[in-house]
Design an enzyme around this catalytic site. Structure first.
Site, PDB file in Angstrom:
ATOM      1  N   GLU A 168       4.828  -5.800   7.674  1.00 18.98           N
ATOM      2  CA  GLU A 168       4.354  -4.962   8.408  1.00 18.98           C
ATOM      3  C   GLU A 168       4.750  -4.558   9.932  1.00 18.98           C
ATOM      4  OE1 GLU A 168       1.674  -6.052   5.085  1.00 18.98           O
ATOM      5  OE2 GLU A 168       2.653  -7.103   6.802  1.00 18.98           O
TER       6      GLU A 168
ATOM      7  N   ASP B  77      -2.134  -7.318   7.213  1.00 17.48           N
ATOM      8  CA  ASP B  77      -3.501  -7.093   7.020  1.00 17.48           C
ATOM      9  C   ASP B  77      -3.859  -7.663   5.477  1.00 17.48           C
ATOM     10  OD1 ASP B  77      -2.105  -4.976   5.352  1.00 17.48           O
ATOM     11  OD2 ASP B  77      -3.859  -3.465   5.582  1.00 17.48           O
TER      12      ASP B  77
ATOM     13  N   GLY C 211       0.041  -5.117   0.596  1.00  9.95           N
ATOM     14  CA  GLY C 211      -1.313  -5.074  -0.257  1.00  9.95           C
ATOM     15  C   GLY C 211      -1.027  -5.662  -1.604  1.00  9.95           C
TER      16      GLY C 211
ATOM     17  N   GLY D 139       0.744  -0.990   0.198  1.00 12.12           N
ATOM     18  CA  GLY D 139      -0.197   0.201  -0.035  1.00 12.12           C
ATOM     19  C   GLY D 139       0.874   1.200  -0.176  1.00 12.12           C
TER      20      GLY D 139
END
Length: 358
Positions: free
Chosen positions: A140, A148, A117, A68
């Site tokens: 992360e 996530d 992502g 992301g």
């Protein structure tokens, strides 16, 4: 549709619809506009009988997607109220669920770097291709965040404690280990990828794969399970680290040193999230949980500090708060799993992730 200069390019050739992430200067980092465009295209193609297969690739030579757009998340968490990031994650996680349940073959070409992502855009697909250039990771915890995009779901279902190792350390893995961990399905040499994509426009997926799939090179993780499984089976981050430090294999000690450099809060929340994900059931319930965790992270100092140190200032010297796992209380961890009321993601319906954090 987007033009030739858009952040995502779409076109159809024969029976296949193509998605090309088109921000090569930032390794195709995913932003909110891209999520919306991809979701719209998938909706449209699902209703189009002329489209039999969807194929996603990344522009440039470096990889599919580095994750992301965390610079915008940093700015929103530091200077804004977090609503922009929460809206991005809301739509991104819905897109992850759509990919996982897509009614047509969704072929993800995981060539080169695929992180964060990018894993969400690829590893939930029905046909996941890796090459000798693939480097797959959920990194992360290194930026004070928690895996996530369904990453805790995917890693919770990896053999033994391999997923725990990957989630806590953020280690990059190649093709063989991605296949072992259930993050990919097939190995295709990188110089054959273009031919595979061309064939997908003309023939069923199974026939195209039969032409190009080859045996994968061996990975490293299978041989390391003798220390990964017993060390990461411990109940706390502190005990995991102690077991790794005490193990005679130098790779175990390297993993411990990595954990000691990660955000203690992110490590503790990640461990709980993974253990809960094993019990939650379907992907949608885990994404609902991840949304709670991600939104809670916006109000913690480690997310802003981690992105600052790794991406903004690049000094690689984050100052975590608390700076040791002992300073992170059970109450601190439980806060990440607190219900969001009317702001829940809601993929699995109401009260889908009410299990107590423990």
């Amino acid at each position: 549709m987007t033009g030739i200069d858009g952040p995502v390019l779409f076109h159809t050739t024969g029976r296949a619809a193509r998605i090309t992430l088109n921000r090569p200067k930032v390794l195709n980092a995913l932003n909110h506009e891209m999520v919306r465009l991809i979701d719209e295209a998938l909706r449209r193609w699902e209703r189009d009988p002329a489209v039999e297969t969807v194929v996603i690739t990344g522009a440039g030579e470096r990889g599919l997607c580095a994750g992301g757009d965390i610079r915008s998340i940093h700015d929103d968490a530091r200077d804004g109220d977090g609503t922009a990031s929460a809206a991005f994650w809301h739509d991104e996680y819905h897109l992850n669920a759509r990919i996982a349940r897509y009614s047509k073959p969704y072929v993800a070409v995981m060539d080169g770097i695929v992180m964060g992502g990018g894993v969400g855009l690829s590893a939930h697909g029905s046909v996941r291709i890796v090459t000798e250039r693939s480097r797959v990771a959920m990194p992360e915890t290194g930026i004070g965040f928690v895996p996530d995009v369904g990453g805790t779901y995917l890693l919770a279902h990896a053999p033994g404690e391999l997923g725990t190792h990957l989630a806590l350390t953020g280690a990059h893995i190649g093709a063989g280990d991605a296949l072992l961990c259930g993050l990919a399905d097939h190995y295709v040499p990188s110089d054959a990828v273009r031919h595979l994509v061309d064939d997908l426009a003309d023939m069923p997926v199974r026939e195209a794969l039969a032409r190009h799939v080859r045996p994968s090179p061996e990975g490293e993780l299978a041989g390391r399970r003798k220390w990964i499984d017993p060390c990461y089976a411990a109940g706390t981050v502190e005990e995991i680290t102690d077991r790794l430090l005490a193990h005679p294999d130098p790779a175990a000690k390297e993993a411990a040193e990595t954990l000691l450099a990660r955000s203690p809060t992110a490590l503790k929340v990640t461990l709980v999230a993974l253990r809960r994900a094993r019990r939650l059931g379907p992907l949608e319930r885990v994404l609902d949980q991840e949304y709670r965790v991600s939104c809670a992270a916006l109000s913690t100092p480690d997310l802003v500090e981690g992105i600052r140190a790794q991406v903004i200032d690049k000094d690689r010297n984050p100052r975590w708060s608390p700076d040791t796992p002992a300073g992170v209380t059970d109450a601190d961890v439980r806060r990440f799993f607190a219900p969001l009321g009317e702001h829940e993601l809601g993929l699995a319906g109401p009260d889908s992730t009410t299990e107590d954090a423990r």
